[in-house]
Design a protein around this motif. Structure first.
Motif, PDB file in Angstrom:
ATOM      1  N   ARG A   5      -7.088  -3.539   4.571  1.00 28.39           N
ATOM      2  CA  ARG A   5      -7.309  -2.269   3.886  1.00 28.39           C
ATOM      3  C   ARG A   5      -6.086  -1.361   4.073  1.00 28.39           C
ATOM      4  N   GLY A   6      -5.804  -0.585   3.033  1.00 28.79           N
ATOM      5  CA  GLY A   6      -4.645   0.295   3.074  1.00 28.79           C
ATOM      6  C   GLY A   6      -4.693   1.290   4.213  1.00 28.79           C
ATOM      7  N   ILE A  29      -5.608   5.803  -1.106  1.00 27.84           N
ATOM      8  CA  ILE A  29      -4.542   4.811  -0.992  1.00 27.84           C
ATOM      9  C   ILE A  29      -4.352   4.151  -2.357  1.00 27.84           C
ATOM     10  N   THR A  53      -2.690   0.958  -4.144  1.00 28.59           N
ATOM     11  CA  THR A  53      -2.169  -0.357  -3.803  1.00 28.59           C
ATOM     12  C   THR A  53      -1.468  -0.966  -5.005  1.00 28.59           C
ATOM     13  N   HIS A  96       0.833  -1.192   0.000  1.00 27.34           N
ATOM     14  CA  HIS A  96       0.000   0.000   0.000  1.00 27.34           C
ATOM     15  C   HIS A  96       0.878   1.257   0.000  1.00 27.34           C
TER      16      HIS A  96
END
Length: 285
Positions: A112-113, A64, A66, A31
């Motif tokens: 999750r980032g 974010i 990824t 991330h």
């Protein structure tokens, strides 16, 4: 079956062994925060060619970006080695924009980032023995709630305030009524005052304040929907205040505001020089 709790054990037990019997697949997720997806893709360059293996791709969500590395080979060892080689290349190219949670953090590719970002900040603050407080207007507790999603963050999150109304901005965060009357709630002076006042009232080392127009109403010509001011106040240092313009729906504006606020704090804690996307200024303590 649809429920993940039922599907995942079946995939692990019955599906993956059959797939891996013929071909080994390994993936790695990194991330990043601070640059847009097109900027990240430009830096990665040839690594993102569609005709190469491992495959390297990017996705963006809520501020974010990824990077996913997918390696496929005849053996697990070959797939792993190729994935690790590309991982090193990506890390060398992207450097400090890659979010790096503490090594002992229980992370995974599914995380999750934004939660990886919270883990990293929690580790940085814990190492320094410092505390964070928040003062939120348009995000209405989403920033504090994002910290609460991550186990262990209570060690660094001291608390904070939700100050939707101007009355509470004055009464709880100590914002002067004159600032609100002259500049309005969504402004650099008010964001800075929210952060500085809350910092003093919570005995924290850092405070993040967020005020903005999340929509769908409330915008104006000089403060359109998506306008957000974020301030980071740190004891004994000038306050960092930045303006962002998030052209999205209400929920996305709030989510992007949380990520931008966390990125500002991360930038400070790591001593990074690269500026975030957003108008920046510094005001007195």
């Amino acid at each position: 079956p649809g429920p993940p709790a039922e599907m995942k054990p079946m995939v692990d037990r019955f599906v993956l062994p059959r797939i891996e019997a013929d071909r080994a697949v390994r993936t790695r997720v990194l991330h990043t925060v601070g640059l847009g997806e097109s900027n990240v893709a430009e830096i990665l360059g040839e690594l993102m060619r569609r005709d190469r293996m491992p495959m390297v791709g990017t996705t963006a969500s809520g501020g974010i970006v990824t990077v996913r590395i997918r390696s496929e080979a005849d053996s697990a060892e070959s797939a792993e080695a190729a994935m690790e080689a590309d991982t090193r290349c990506v890390r060398d190219l992207l450097g400090p924009i890659i979010i790096s949670p503490p090594e002992d953090a229980p992370t995974g590719d599914h995380e999750r980032g934004v939660h990886a970002l919270v883990r990293e900040i929690t580790g940085l603050l814990s190492h320094r023995g410092e505390l964070l407080s928040v003062c939120e207007s348009c995000t209405a507790g989403l920033l504090a709630g994002t910290f609460a999603d991550v186990p262990g963050s209570s060690a660094v999150l001291n608390g904070g305030f939700i100050t939707y109304s101007n009355t509470l901005k004055e009464r709880v965060a100590g914002v002067e009524s004159g600032l609100l009357a002259q500049y309005g709630a969504v402004s650099s002076p008010v964001a800075a005052a929210m952060a500085q006042g809350s910092l003093q009232r919570t005995d924290a080392d850092h405070c993040i304040a967020i005020t903005g127009v999340a929509g769908p109403g409330g915008g104006s010509d000089d403060k359109p929907i998506g306008t957000v001011w974020i301030a980071r106040a740190t004891t004994g240092e000038p306050t960092d205040v930045r303006r962002f313009n998030f052209k999205h729906d209400r929920q996305t504006v709030r989510q992007r505001s949380v990520v931008a606020a966390l990125a500002m704090l991360r930038q400070h804690l790591l001593g990074l020089d690269a500026a975030l996307l957003g108008e920046s200024e510094r005001v007195g303590n």
